[in-house]
Write a protein that holds these residues in place. Structure first.
Motif, PDB file in Angstrom:
ATOM      1  N   GLU B   8       0.844  -1.199   0.000  1.00  0.00           N
ATOM      2  CA  GLU B   8       0.000   0.000   0.000  1.00  0.00           C
ATOM      3  C   GLU B   8       0.871   1.238   0.000  1.00  0.00           C
ATOM      4  O   GLU B   8       1.630   1.462   0.930  1.00  0.00           O
ATOM      5  N   ILE B   9       0.755   2.007  -1.060  1.00  0.00           N
ATOM      6  CA  ILE B   9       1.487   3.266  -1.131  1.00  0.00           C
ATOM      7  C   ILE B   9       0.485   4.363  -0.830  1.00  0.00           C
ATOM      8  O   ILE B   9      -0.593   4.397  -1.435  1.00  0.00           O
ATOM      9  N   SER B  10       0.807   5.247   0.114  1.00  0.00           N
ATOM     10  CA  SER B  10      -0.140   6.332   0.370  1.00  0.00           C
ATOM     11  C   SER B  10       0.570   7.668   0.536  1.00  0.00           C
ATOM     12  O   SER B  10       1.605   7.765   1.186  1.00  0.00           O
ATOM     13  N   GLY B  11       0.005   8.651  -0.119  1.00  0.00           N
ATOM     14  CA  GLY B  11       0.493  10.023  -0.009  1.00  0.00           C
ATOM     15  C   GLY B  11       1.955  10.187  -0.378  1.00  0.00           C
ATOM     16  O   GLY B  11       2.640  11.061   0.143  1.00  0.00           O
ATOM     17  N   LEU B  12       2.439   9.383  -1.304  1.00  0.00           N
ATOM     18  CA  LEU B  12       3.876   9.420  -1.633  1.00  0.00           C
ATOM     19  C   LEU B  12       4.221  10.652  -2.483  1.00  0.00           C
ATOM     20  O   LEU B  12       3.672  10.852  -3.563  1.00  0.00           O
ATOM     21  N   THR B  13       5.123  11.461  -1.941  1.00  0.00           N
ATOM     22  CA  THR B  13       5.627  12.627  -2.663  1.00  0.00           C
ATOM     23  C   THR B  13       7.148  12.527  -2.716  1.00  0.00           C
ATOM     24  O   THR B  13       7.787  12.350  -1.681  1.00  0.00           O
ATOM     25  N   VAL B  14       7.693  12.580  -3.915  1.00  0.00           N
ATOM     26  CA  VAL B  14       9.140  12.433  -4.088  1.00  0.00           C
ATOM     27  C   VAL B  14       9.683  13.665  -4.797  1.00  0.00           C
ATOM     28  O   VAL B  14       9.066  14.166  -5.743  1.00  0.00           O
ATOM     29  N   GLU B  15      10.822  14.155  -4.301  1.00  0.00           N
ATOM     30  CA  GLU B  15      11.412  15.359  -4.898  1.00  0.00           C
ATOM     31  C   GLU B  15      12.822  15.089  -5.414  1.00  0.00           C
ATOM     32  O   GLU B  15      13.554  14.284  -4.850  1.00  0.00           O
ATOM     33  N   PHE B  16      13.171  15.766  -6.483  1.00  0.00           N
ATOM     34  CA  PHE B  16      14.523  15.692  -7.055  1.00  0.00           C
ATOM     35  C   PHE B  16      15.215  17.026  -6.854  1.00  0.00           C
ATOM     36  O   PHE B  16      14.585  18.075  -6.956  1.00  0.00           O
ATOM     37  N   ARG B  17      16.520  16.969  -6.622  1.00  0.00           N
ATOM     38  CA  ARG B  17      17.262  18.210  -6.554  1.00  0.00           C
ATOM     39  C   ARG B  17      17.703  18.593  -7.969  1.00  0.00           C
ATOM     40  O   ARG B  17      18.225  17.767  -8.724  1.00  0.00           O
ATOM     41  N   SER B  18      17.440  19.820  -8.340  1.00  0.00           N
ATOM     42  CA  SER B  18      17.841  20.287  -9.656  1.00  0.00           C
ATOM     43  C   SER B  18      18.244  21.742  -9.554  1.00  0.00           C
ATOM     44  O   SER B  18      17.449  22.577  -9.117  1.00  0.00           O
ATOM     45  N   GLY B  19      19.477  22.026  -9.892  1.00  0.00           N
ATOM     46  CA  GLY B  19      19.964  23.398  -9.846  1.00  0.00           C
ATOM     47  C   GLY B  19      19.771  24.052  -8.488  1.00  0.00           C
ATOM     48  O   GLY B  19      19.353  25.191  -8.397  1.00  0.00           O
ATOM     49  N   GLY B  20      20.050  23.307  -7.422  1.00  0.00           N
ATOM     50  CA  GLY B  20      20.015  23.884  -6.085  1.00  0.00           C
ATOM     51  C   GLY B  20      18.645  23.948  -5.436  1.00  0.00           C
ATOM     52  O   GLY B  20      18.517  24.385  -4.309  1.00  0.00           O
ATOM     53  N   TRP B  22      14.603  21.933  -4.825  1.00  0.00           N
ATOM     54  CA  TRP B  22      13.905  20.648  -4.883  1.00  0.00           C
ATOM     55  C   TRP B  22      12.658  20.777  -5.740  1.00  0.00           C
ATOM     56  O   TRP B  22      11.853  21.672  -5.540  1.00  0.00           O
ATOM     57  N   ILE B  23      12.561  19.843  -6.700  1.00  0.00           N
ATOM     58  CA  ILE B  23      11.424  19.861  -7.610  1.00  0.00           C
ATOM     59  C   ILE B  23      10.590  18.605  -7.363  1.00  0.00           C
ATOM     60  O   ILE B  23      11.139  17.517  -7.197  1.00  0.00           O
ATOM     61  N   THR B  24       9.276  18.790  -7.332  1.00  0.00           N
ATOM     62  CA  THR B  24       8.411  17.640  -7.043  1.00  0.00           C
ATOM     63  C   THR B  24       8.270  16.761  -8.279  1.00  0.00           C
ATOM     64  O   THR B  24       7.789  17.206  -9.317  1.00  0.00           O
ATOM     65  N   THR B  65      17.716  12.829  -4.444  1.00  0.00           N
ATOM     66  CA  THR B  65      16.304  12.476  -4.345  1.00  0.00           C
ATOM     67  C   THR B  65      15.902  12.449  -2.880  1.00  0.00           C
ATOM     68  O   THR B  65      16.676  11.998  -2.044  1.00  0.00           O
ATOM     69  N   ARG B  66      14.721  12.939  -2.581  1.00  0.00           N
ATOM     70  CA  ARG B  66      14.230  12.731  -1.226  1.00  0.00           C
ATOM     71  C   ARG B  66      12.743  12.429  -1.250  1.00  0.00           C
ATOM     72  O   ARG B  66      12.012  12.898  -2.121  1.00  0.00           O
ATOM     73  N   ILE B  67      12.347  11.614  -0.268  1.00  0.00           N
ATOM     74  CA  ILE B  67      10.934  11.294  -0.158  1.00  0.00           C
ATOM     75  C   ILE B  67      10.364  12.297   0.818  1.00  0.00           C
ATOM     76  O   ILE B  67      10.715  12.303   1.999  1.00  0.00           O
ATOM     77  N   ALA B  68       9.545  13.200   0.322  1.00  0.00           N
ATOM     78  CA  ALA B  68       9.077  14.310   1.141  1.00  0.00           C
ATOM     79  C   ALA B  68       7.992  13.867   2.103  1.00  0.00           C
ATOM     80  O   ALA B  68       7.910  14.367   3.227  1.00  0.00           O
ATOM     81  N   SER B  69       7.150  12.941   1.654  1.00  0.00           N
ATOM     82  CA  SER B  69       6.123  12.431   2.554  1.00  0.00           C
ATOM     83  C   SER B  69       5.577  11.139   1.986  1.00  0.00           C
ATOM     84  O   SER B  69       5.853  10.778   0.844  1.00  0.00           O
ATOM     85  N   ASP B 280       6.347  21.264 -17.488  1.00  0.00           N
ATOM     86  CA  ASP B 280       7.661  21.100 -16.886  1.00  0.00           C
ATOM     87  C   ASP B 280       7.510  20.968 -15.369  1.00  0.00           C
ATOM     88  O   ASP B 280       6.830  21.790 -14.741  1.00  0.00           O
ATOM     89  N   ALA B 281       8.156  19.934 -14.795  1.00  0.00           N
ATOM     90  CA  ALA B 281       8.016  19.705 -13.350  1.00  0.00           C
ATOM     91  C   ALA B 281       8.520  20.891 -12.531  1.00  0.00           C
ATOM     92  O   ALA B 281       8.048  21.143 -11.430  1.00  0.00           O
ATOM     93  N   ALA B 282       9.472  21.637 -13.087  1.00  0.00           N
ATOM     94  CA  ALA B 282      10.035  22.772 -12.349  1.00  0.00           C
ATOM     95  C   ALA B 282       9.090  23.965 -12.369  1.00  0.00           C
ATOM     96  O   ALA B 282       9.226  24.875 -11.555  1.00  0.00           O
TER      97      ALA B 282
END
Lengths: 319, 333
Positions: B8-20, B22-24, B65-69, B280-282
């Motif tokens: 069960e995956i719930s409320g998964l938000t993942v962000e990437f670092r790009s140019g200093g 964090w982009i969702t 990469t970070r898992i924000a929530s 664009d994600a950014a």
């Protein structure tokens, strides 16, 4: 109707390991004959290694044919004098590849990239050149302001439009599209396919549309040719090919495509993989995987022959 | 959400670092997988389908990469909270993954037998000889002819289809409970694709696995999976069980995608298109992420980010106007 492209028994072999003790010959294309009429799109399908891209490259002079004859606009580009004949028709030919990213210089502004063929041909003053760039961008549905931007600022679909604009710069009559929409997402792919068809109608272009995606080929083609392991196995109008495929390979290929809501239908699966082209088997090249193969299929090469109308097939078992 | 789900995956938000900054990459993804179920995740490039899959085993590059929530519950335990050692044990032995390009996943200087054996030696403590013997059995299972001889060969000697079979053999070596397949047949020819999909289907039954299949190809998803999640611009926009998605799509993006697919069984002279391109994600658009391309967009779609709406019958959509129009909900809460 005069064909603009004609291939007669064209073969291409590549020497592998040249200079080694045991050089080998790879038979990429064997005895292929077909023609393309003005304002027609011939779809060319087959799996990897079937020889479809080699044919595309021979048609624009990237590879010389090993044997057989290729005529473009009535001029033989193979035999003696072939080089001069190719040079004479070269401006009328263009090529669009799969990967628009690799086809564009990242440090060149889009306008300059599009005008490169014009600059090589020469003879345009600054104003005419700029106007022509603007026109070409209009044709492919990009804003004129794109000319001063760089390729990385565009999406894959937009980059392929830029490549198409460049291909149109010298007003060609015939374009080889080699997997031109394969790298694009479905929504982008549909846009580019429609653009190619609009341009065809507007400028009377002919296409050789090489692709592995049988559904895309159905949507663009007038006629469709199917290759297997270097041989042409079937050619027919798109309706005949998709609704009444005769060669067992064509049938298997069409059957193998997964369909939306198609799960209920059990399919006859093709076993194994295509034969080696270094030492291709005698007889029909599909025999080793063919569910219908008879003893003679492994000995006798089937002739490519007409079976009614413009439907041709190379199979002993088709009446 | 129920106890019976294996994942069960719930409320998964993942962000990437790009140019200093964090982009969702994906936002608020909810997905469930039942035992022996095959979940399909379909979407175009940049939709976030692979990011979602990689998050399950935390296979992203850690620094960027970070898992924000969010939570990823596997048999009741949160994979995002387990210790690294435990995660390493789960990877490969309980949850396995295969990718699009088998050549980049295989080590070119080890034989196939050694590579399959490695998994067994690490996870099951087998010795070299036993691992090799078991590798032959696995090659038989994935229908590689002449397994006894093939086990000693190097990856470059195999065709693309055979390499993918080897990857599958490695993935199932420890009888995982979940197999994640990320575009497993995209690089393969269509006749070979059919063989690999059939193989996966048979193995799923034989081993009682659950499968997550990620693909951009609606045909593949339709034929192979029993539950489908459609992703767009980092979000799940629609979910359905069975053919409901194809019979009556409940999100305009799904409808557009289905119309844009060229039909192999019918002559069509002009393809339907979805205008524009993926945002664009950014610089993510406010409101519904699909609204700039949506033929049905309302004024409210430009500003209000829609939540997922449960339509009953395991059906969900992130398009309130369409759900309302279909009379599937009374009004917006």
């Amino acid at each position: 109707m005069n064909p603009i492209v004609e291939l007669a028994e064209v073969s291409k072999t590549f020497a592998l390991g040249r200079g080694s003790r045991r050089p080998q010959l790879l038979h990429a294309v064997s005895d292929v004959s077909f023609s393309i009429a003005a304002e027609e799109t011939l779809g060319l399908v087959g799996e990897s290694g079937s020889g479809k891209s080699t044919i595309g490259r021979m048609l624009v002079g990237v590879y010389p044919a090993t044997s057989g004859r290729i005529s473009l606009f009535g001029r033989d580009i193979t035999g003696s004098g072939g080089k001069a004949n190719l040079a004479a028709v070269r401006r009328r030919l263009q090529f669009v590849f799969q990967d628009p990213h690799a086809a564009l210089n990242p440090r060149m502004q889009v306008g300059d990239a599009i005008a490169e063929p014009l600059d090589i041909a020469g003879g345009l003053d600054r104003r005419t050149r700029l106007a022509r760039i603007g026109d070409l961008l209009d044709m492919v549905g990009l804003p004129r302001s794109s000319a001063e931007r760089y390729p990385h600022e565009f999406s894959g679909g937009q980059r392929q439009r830029i490549v198409i604009a460049r291909a149109l710069a010298l007003k060609p009559d015939f374009i080889v599209c080699d997997e031109a929409v394969s790298a694009l997402d479905v929504s982008m792919q549909a846009q580019v396919v429609n653009l190619l068809m609009d341009l065809q109608r507007e400028f009377g272009l002919s296409y050789l549309f090489i692709a592995h995606d049988l559904a895309v080929v159905r949507s663009v083609s007038t006629r469709v040719a199917v290759m297997y392991a270097g041989s042409l196995v079937e050619i027919a109008s798109r309706k005949a090919l998709y609704e009444n495929p005769l060669h067992p390979y064509t049938r298997a290929l069409l059957d193998a495509v997964p369909r939306v809501k198609g799960a209920a239908k059990p399919r006859q699966m093709l076993q194994g993989e295509p034969p080696s082209l270094i030492d291709p088997p005698a007889g029909c090249r599909f025999a080793s995987r063919c569910p219908l193969a008879e003893p003679r299929c492994r000995v006798e090469t089937p002739k490519f022959r007409p079976v009614g109308g413009d439907h041709h097939v190379a199979c002993h078992l088709v009446a | 959400m129920s106890e019976s789900n294996i994942l069960e995956i719930s409320g998964l938000t993942v962000e990437f670092r790009s140019g200093g900054r964090w982009i969702t990459a994906i936002r608020d993804v909810d997905l469930t997988l039942a035992p022996r179920q095959c979940l399909g995740i379909v979407g175009e490039s940049g939709s976030g389908k692979s990011v979602t899959a990689l998050s399950i085993l935390r296979l992203h590059p850690a620094k960027s990469t970070r898992i924000a929530s969010g939570r990823i519950l596997y048999q009741g335990r949160d994979l995002l909270a387990v210790a690294p050692g435990e995660l390493a044990r789960i990877r490969g032995s309980e949850i396995a993954m295969i990718f699009q390009d088998p050549m980049s996943s295989l080590n070119p200087v080890l034989t196939i037998g050694e590579q399959i054996g490695e998994t067994l030696r690490i996870h099951q403590g087998l010795n070299r000889a036993d691992a090799l013997a078991k590798a032959v059995g696995l090659l038989d299972m994935v229908r590689i002819p002449d397994a006894r001889r093939r086990v000693a060969e190097y990856p470059h000697r195999l065709s693309g289809g055979m390499r993918q079979r080897v990857m599958i053999a490695m993935a199932i070596a420890c009888r995982p409970k979940i197999l994640i397949a990320d575009e497993p047949t995209t690089a393969l020819d269509v006749t070979v694709q059919a063989q690999i999909l059939n193989l996966l289907r048979d193995l799923r039954e034989e081993l009682g696995m659950s499968v997550i299949l990620i693909s951009h190809d609606m045909g593949v998803i339709s034929e192979f999976t029993d539950k489908i999640a459609v992703m767009y611009a980092g979000q799940v926009v629609e979910q359905a069980v069975g053919d409901g998605l194809f019979d009556a799509p409940m999100h305009p993006y799904t409808s557009g995608l289905l119309r844009a697919i060229p039909n192999i069984d019918r002559d069509v002279d002009r393809l339907a298109t979805i205008p524009g391109s993926i945002p664009d994600a950014a610089r993510m658009v406010p409101g519904c992420r699909f609204h700039p391309r949506c033929p049905e967009a309302l004024e409210s779609c430009r500003s209000e980010a829609p939540a997922m709406i449960d339509l009953g019958g395991l059906r969900q959509t992130r398009c309130p106007p369409r759900a309302e129009r279909q009379g599937m909900i009374g009004g917006r809460s």
